[in-house]
Design a protein around this motif. Structure first.
Motif, PDB file in Angstrom:
ATOM      1  N   UNK A 155       0.835  -1.224   0.077  1.00  0.00           N
ATOM      2  CA  UNK A 155      -0.119   0.184   0.032  1.00  0.00           C
ATOM      3  C   UNK A 155       1.057   1.260   0.008  1.00  0.00           C
ATOM      4  N   UNK A 156       0.641   2.123  -0.852  1.00  0.00           N
ATOM      5  CA  UNK A 156       1.399   3.293  -0.982  1.00  0.00           C
ATOM      6  C   UNK A 156       0.554   4.515  -0.897  1.00  0.00           C
ATOM      7  N   UNK A 157       1.406   5.523  -0.444  1.00  0.00           N
ATOM      8  CA  UNK A 157       0.773   6.794  -0.099  1.00  0.00           C
ATOM      9  C   UNK A 157       0.418   7.580  -1.530  1.00  0.00           C
ATOM     10  N   UNK A 158      -0.561   8.359  -1.461  1.00  0.00           N
ATOM     11  CA  UNK A 158      -1.071   9.155  -2.636  1.00  0.00           C
ATOM     12  C   UNK A 158      -1.349  10.651  -2.167  1.00  0.00           C
ATOM     13  N   UNK A 159      -1.977  10.825  -1.266  1.00  0.00           N
ATOM     14  CA  UNK A 159      -2.432  12.370  -0.719  1.00  0.00           C
ATOM     15  C   UNK A 159      -2.692  12.460   0.423  1.00  0.00           C
ATOM     16  N   UNK A 160      -2.497  13.749   1.054  1.00  0.00           N
ATOM     17  CA  UNK A 160      -2.752  14.130   2.438  1.00  0.00           C
ATOM     18  C   UNK A 160      -3.500  15.526   2.377  1.00  0.00           C
ATOM     19  N   UNK A 161      -4.308  15.663   3.301  1.00  0.00           N
ATOM     20  CA  UNK A 161      -5.058  16.958   3.682  1.00  0.00           C
ATOM     21  C   UNK A 161      -4.986  17.235   5.096  1.00  0.00           C
ATOM     22  N   UNK A 162      -4.790  18.371   5.607  1.00  0.00           N
ATOM     23  CA  UNK A 162      -4.760  18.788   7.034  1.00  0.00           C
ATOM     24  C   UNK A 162      -6.250  18.875   7.493  1.00  0.00           C
ATOM     25  N   UNK A 163      -6.317  18.856   8.731  1.00  0.00           N
ATOM     26  CA  UNK A 163      -7.803  19.302   9.340  1.00  0.00           C
ATOM     27  C   UNK A 163      -8.518  20.199   8.808  1.00  0.00           C
ATOM     28  N   UNK A 164      -7.897  21.491   8.491  1.00  0.00           N
ATOM     29  CA  UNK A 164      -8.694  22.582   8.047  1.00  0.00           C
ATOM     30  C   UNK A 164      -8.273  23.002   6.759  1.00  0.00           C
ATOM     31  N   UNK A 165      -7.871  21.973   5.875  1.00  0.00           N
ATOM     32  CA  UNK A 165      -7.681  22.020   4.362  1.00  0.00           C
ATOM     33  C   UNK A 165      -6.601  22.920   4.068  1.00  0.00           C
ATOM     34  N   UNK A 166      -5.728  23.694   4.888  1.00  0.00           N
ATOM     35  CA  UNK A 166      -4.733  24.686   4.565  1.00  0.00           C
ATOM     36  C   UNK A 166      -3.486  24.052   3.908  1.00  0.00           C
ATOM     37  N   UNK A 167      -3.335  22.720   4.133  1.00  0.00           N
ATOM     38  CA  UNK A 167      -1.994  21.950   3.834  1.00  0.00           C
ATOM     39  C   UNK A 167      -2.463  20.697   3.085  1.00  0.00           C
ATOM     40  N   UNK A 168      -1.877  20.424   1.766  1.00  0.00           N
ATOM     41  CA  UNK A 168      -1.873  19.305   1.093  1.00  0.00           C
ATOM     42  C   UNK A 168      -0.622  18.791   0.679  1.00  0.00           C
ATOM     43  N   UNK A 169      -0.578  17.598   0.684  1.00  0.00           N
ATOM     44  CA  UNK A 169       0.797  16.933   0.115  1.00  0.00           C
ATOM     45  C   UNK A 169       0.409  15.771  -0.955  1.00  0.00           C
ATOM     46  N   UNK A 170       1.144  15.498  -1.774  1.00  0.00           N
ATOM     47  CA  UNK A 170       1.024  14.526  -2.788  1.00  0.00           C
ATOM     48  C   UNK A 170       2.161  13.617  -2.967  1.00  0.00           C
ATOM     49  N   UNK A 171       2.097  12.563  -3.466  1.00  0.00           N
ATOM     50  CA  UNK A 171       3.071  11.685  -3.884  1.00  0.00           C
ATOM     51  C   UNK A 171       4.001  12.232  -5.252  1.00  0.00           C
ATOM     52  N   UNK A 172       5.072  11.951  -5.527  1.00  0.00           N
ATOM     53  CA  UNK A 172       5.420  12.428  -6.777  1.00  0.00           C
ATOM     54  C   UNK A 172       4.696  11.988  -8.152  1.00  0.00           C
ATOM     55  N   UNK A 173       4.199  10.600  -7.975  1.00  0.00           N
ATOM     56  CA  UNK A 173       3.691   9.897  -9.175  1.00  0.00           C
ATOM     57  C   UNK A 173       2.284  10.630  -9.298  1.00  0.00           C
TER      58      UNK A 173
END
Length: 124
Positions: A45-63
């Motif tokens: 299982x691999x990470x795809x995307x993240x979002x913080x509690x209040x939506x002010x921060x997101x992060x994505x895998x390079x793929x």
């Protein structure tokens, strides 16, 4: 506890788009950071995307960066994953997850609750 139910998966041609949804139960959805992961047959299982509690921060895998967008609506207890320009290598079961830890959560062990997954298949 939080219960998560994904939907929106399906079969799509390469270059197409899908939007996944993940509905959460309970009144404390806003307490959790949310993530999307995926697992292809025979792979971890691999990470795809993240979002913080209040939506002010997101992060994505390079793929997927630049093609996928994670968002959430805390009033609807729902997190979304918009997937554009899909490729055959995006084929996998997609899972949403809720995590109570702080910081950008990118590993499976940082998440506390998981949905059952929704299948995405991209044909070439």
């Amino acid at each position: 506890q939080v219960q998560l139910v994904e939907s929106g998966g399906g079969l799509v041609q390469a270059g197409g788009s899908l939007r996944l949804s993940c509905a959460a139960s309970g009144r404390t959805f806003g307490y959790y950071a949310m993530g999307w992961f995926r697992q292809a047959p025979g792979k971890e299982r691999e990470f795809v995307a993240y979002i913080s509690r209040n939506t002010d921060n997101t992060y994505y895998s390079t793929s997927v960066k630049g093609r996928f967008t994670i968002s959430r609506d805390n009033a609807k207890n729902t997190v979304y994953l918009r997937m554009n320009s899909l490729k055959p290598e995006d084929t996998a079961v997609y899972y949403c997850a809720a995590g109570s830890s702080y910081g950008v959560l990118v590993t499976t062990r940082e998440y506390d609750y998981w949905g059952q997954g929704t299948q995405v298949a991209v044909s070439s």
